[in-house]
Write a protein that holds these residues in place. Structure first.
Motif, PDB file in Angstrom:
ATOM      1  N   ALA A 191      21.547  50.559   4.346  1.00 50.90           N
ATOM      2  CA  ALA A 191      20.166  50.537   3.862  1.00 50.90           C
ATOM      3  C   ALA A 191      19.397  51.766   4.331  1.00 50.90           C
ATOM      4  O   ALA A 191      18.592  52.327   3.576  1.00 50.90           O
ATOM      5  CB  ALA A 191      19.476  49.258   4.334  1.00 50.90           C
ATOM      6  N   VAL A 192      19.620  52.190   5.569  1.00 49.64           N
ATOM      7  CA  VAL A 192      18.975  53.401   6.075  1.00 49.64           C
ATOM      8  C   VAL A 192      19.357  54.605   5.216  1.00 49.64           C
ATOM      9  O   VAL A 192      18.516  55.461   4.903  1.00 49.64           O
ATOM     10  CB  VAL A 192      19.360  53.644   7.552  1.00 49.64           C
ATOM     11  N   ASN A 193      20.606  54.679   4.808  1.00 46.44           N
ATOM     12  CA  ASN A 193      21.106  55.828   4.052  1.00 46.44           C
ATOM     13  C   ASN A 193      20.868  55.734   2.550  1.00 46.44           C
ATOM     14  O   ASN A 193      21.041  56.723   1.831  1.00 46.44           O
ATOM     15  CB  ASN A 193      22.609  56.012   4.309  1.00 46.44           C
ATOM     16  N   HIS A 194      20.475  54.567   2.070  1.00 48.91           N
ATOM     17  CA  HIS A 194      20.279  54.377   0.635  1.00 48.91           C
ATOM     18  C   HIS A 194      19.061  55.168   0.167  1.00 48.91           C
ATOM     19  O   HIS A 194      18.082  55.321   0.896  1.00 48.91           O
ATOM     20  CB  HIS A 194      20.101  52.892   0.330  1.00 48.91           C
ATOM     21  N   ASN A 195      19.113  55.632  -1.070  1.00 45.78           N
ATOM     22  CA  ASN A 195      18.056  56.526  -1.553  1.00 45.78           C
ATOM     23  C   ASN A 195      16.825  55.816  -2.094  1.00 45.78           C
ATOM     24  O   ASN A 195      15.920  56.459  -2.632  1.00 45.78           O
ATOM     25  CB  ASN A 195      18.614  57.471  -2.626  1.00 45.78           C
ATOM     26  N   SER A 196      16.774  54.506  -1.970  1.00 42.12           N
ATOM     27  CA  SER A 196      15.585  53.771  -2.405  1.00 42.12           C
ATOM     28  C   SER A 196      15.511  52.449  -1.655  1.00 42.12           C
ATOM     29  O   SER A 196      16.415  52.090  -0.907  1.00 42.12           O
ATOM     30  CB  SER A 196      15.620  53.525  -3.915  1.00 42.12           C
TER      31      SER A 196
END
Length: 282
Positions: A191-196
């Motif tokens: 989730a931290v790395n997700h773009n949205s």
């Protein structure tokens, strides 16, 4: 990337142990910093619901990502109440740990993130309000992770069996969802790395009756499982009984497809097998 954690609970601490090296600096809050000696590598700050010290506010201002695991209270989310202006001051990634309890009872049917929350329990309704508050208050992408029942090292059916506190409560048709804390850590990092932002259920592949988990743990340990107890007549606290008010099978398809999380422990059996090998319950 600098991380600030509001509420260094079980899942958050495990996340740091697994992925702490991904961040240049990690700070977080506990109610009483003097009472904690298990937070190596984390800059610890006190937070009990009121406006924290300037040093804490400064660290929150500096953070590129926030992980929120403080539960809401009857007056709302304590972090937003105390720090709303700070949270709105800059854009950043926010990951809020919520609960699948918001879905309420579906008589064992399947639910996913498109299912409207319908729980009649006040604590679950407070969670929905907190989810909405974080989505509306924070500047940046807000990821809502709805967690199933958490188990892991020191917190599992093997431990309760060894301590003599495990029970096999039988309520026909009842299923619970669960998730190993290692897989929670992976979901947080994804989730931290997700773009949205978005909302994702964090649970394993196999909702199951709670008595089955106890029976499997007993088999691993080579001990007799506790006797079955009928839910209708079992002596239980009001809080314990309330968990049986809801039965739903929660889908994790979106977690896998959108966040790309590959569960290490897709079933409770695999999770308990690993914990037994690591020494839990011995």
């Amino acid at each position: 990337m600098r991380l600030f954690i509001l509420g260094l609970g079980y899942s958050a601490r495990h996340f740091v142990r697994k992925f702490g090296g991904s961040f240049s600096h990690i700070a977080g809050t506990v109610r009483d910093p003097t009472a904690r000696d298990d937070l190596a590598g984390i800059e610890v700050h006190g937070f009990s619901g009121s406006r924290p010290a300037d040093a804490t506010v400064g660290r929150i201002n500096d953070a590129d990502a926030l992980l929120i695991s403080i539960p809401p209270g009857s007056t709302g989310d304590p972090a937003i109440a105390a720090l709303g202006d700070v949270l709105a001051a800059r854009r950043r990634k926010v990951v809020y740990l919520s609960t699948i309890g918001v879905y309420g009872d579906h008589a064992g049917g399947w639910v996913d993130e498109s299912t409207p929350p319908q729980s009649t329990l006040e604590r679950a309704r407070m969670r929905v309000t907190a989810e909405q508050a974080w989505t509306g208050t924070a500047q940046g992408d807000v990821a809502i992770l709805r967690l199933a029942g958490i188990y892991g090292p020191g917190r599992n059916a093997l431990v309760t069996l060894r301590s003599g506190t495990a029970r096999r409560i039988i309520k026909p048709g009842q299923v619970f969802n669960r998730i190993h804390v290692d897989d929670i850590a992976s979901a947080i990092m994804a989730a931290v790395n997700h773009n949205s932002g978005g909302t994702w259920n964090v649970c394993d592949d196999e909702p199951a009756p709670p008595q089955d988990v106890i029976a499997y743990a007993a088999q691993l340990m080579g001990v007799a499982p506790p006797d079955e107890e009928a839910f209708a007549t079992a002596e239980m606290s009001a809080m314990a009984r309330s968990f049986y008010a809801s039965s739903a099978r929660v889908s994790n398809a979106r977690l896998k497809h959108e966040l790309g999380v590959a569960l290490v422990y897709p079933t409770y059996r695999l999770g308990l097998d690993a914990l037994w090998r690591e020494g839990d319950g011995r």
